[in-house]
Design a protein around this motif. Sequence first.
Motif: not given
Length: 341
Positions: A51-60, A218-230, A279-283
Amino acid sequence: MATEDRPGTGRDDRRPCAIALMGPTASGKTALALDWAERFDGEIVSVDSALVYCGLDIGAAKPDAAEQARARHHMLDLRAPWETYSAADFARDARTAIDGIVARGRLPILAGGTGLYFRALLEGLAGMPAADAEVRAAIEAEARARGWPALHGELAGVDPAAAARIDRNDPQRIQRALEVWRISGRPISAWQHDAAATRARLPLRVLKLVVAPADRAVLHERIARRFDAMLAAGFLDEVRALRALPALQAHPAPLDLPAIRAVGYRQAWEYLDGQGSAAAFRERGIAATRQLAKRQGTWLRGELDARRFDPAMQSAELERAIGDFLGRAATQGRPTRARVV
């Protein structure tokens, strides 16, 4: 034993209070920090190396404009993505921010998941050699030629203790450990051990809280859901914008930069370079984020003076811990409103 319960740090301790809210990625820290900042007249100090870097917004998962309007945030957007930012830089700047928060009579809420940043801020850093641009450039050139795992093997030969706790695919820490060795001729683990008793600790009474789901699935499922939202929010377009920056286009090895090595960004950069399918990138992105959460979990288990809660299952216990720390008068009648997603 929790920080506030150590000898000399009980209720007669007159030092200002602060809350250190730690946890792996996607554990719900942002929602809790915002809720507490609103309820307890606090300001949020981000403890996150992306988060200290400008431009790293959605993915961070940087707090958006609406979230930043709810509470004052510090330690966001401090460097361009082609610049570096050390733990020492963070400790210095964060302490300045905290001094201002305390001077305003408000509660510092230190929220994030970067263990080295937390350690530098709360405990201080060992007085080891400063960064040397020439030595770092030489190490990066060797890594491009031989690979970071090979350099990790070199580190194991000169500093087995450091190599044992540094992942062979963690370029930033391998580079720093080798840099210290090459500059000083002493292992970084020796510097850290010798200086442990003389570090300048943060002069606050700190309640250290770790929040994470008890069930790793549960954490793994949240991570996947958040990555898809990003992805749905335009993460790849964000990375395309970074790639278009002249300073990054001119850089000989952008994937060696700390900002671009951030989880998700490296995988997106490689995908836009033509490596693999969508698909491979998402995984790969989800897998890298889960690996980050695992590394964070390892660090958090070493925080023996922290109290641990599953915020979805133990909200009442978490509330009591804060009430005991800040005083019941500060929290009475103000139930937690944060929703963990």
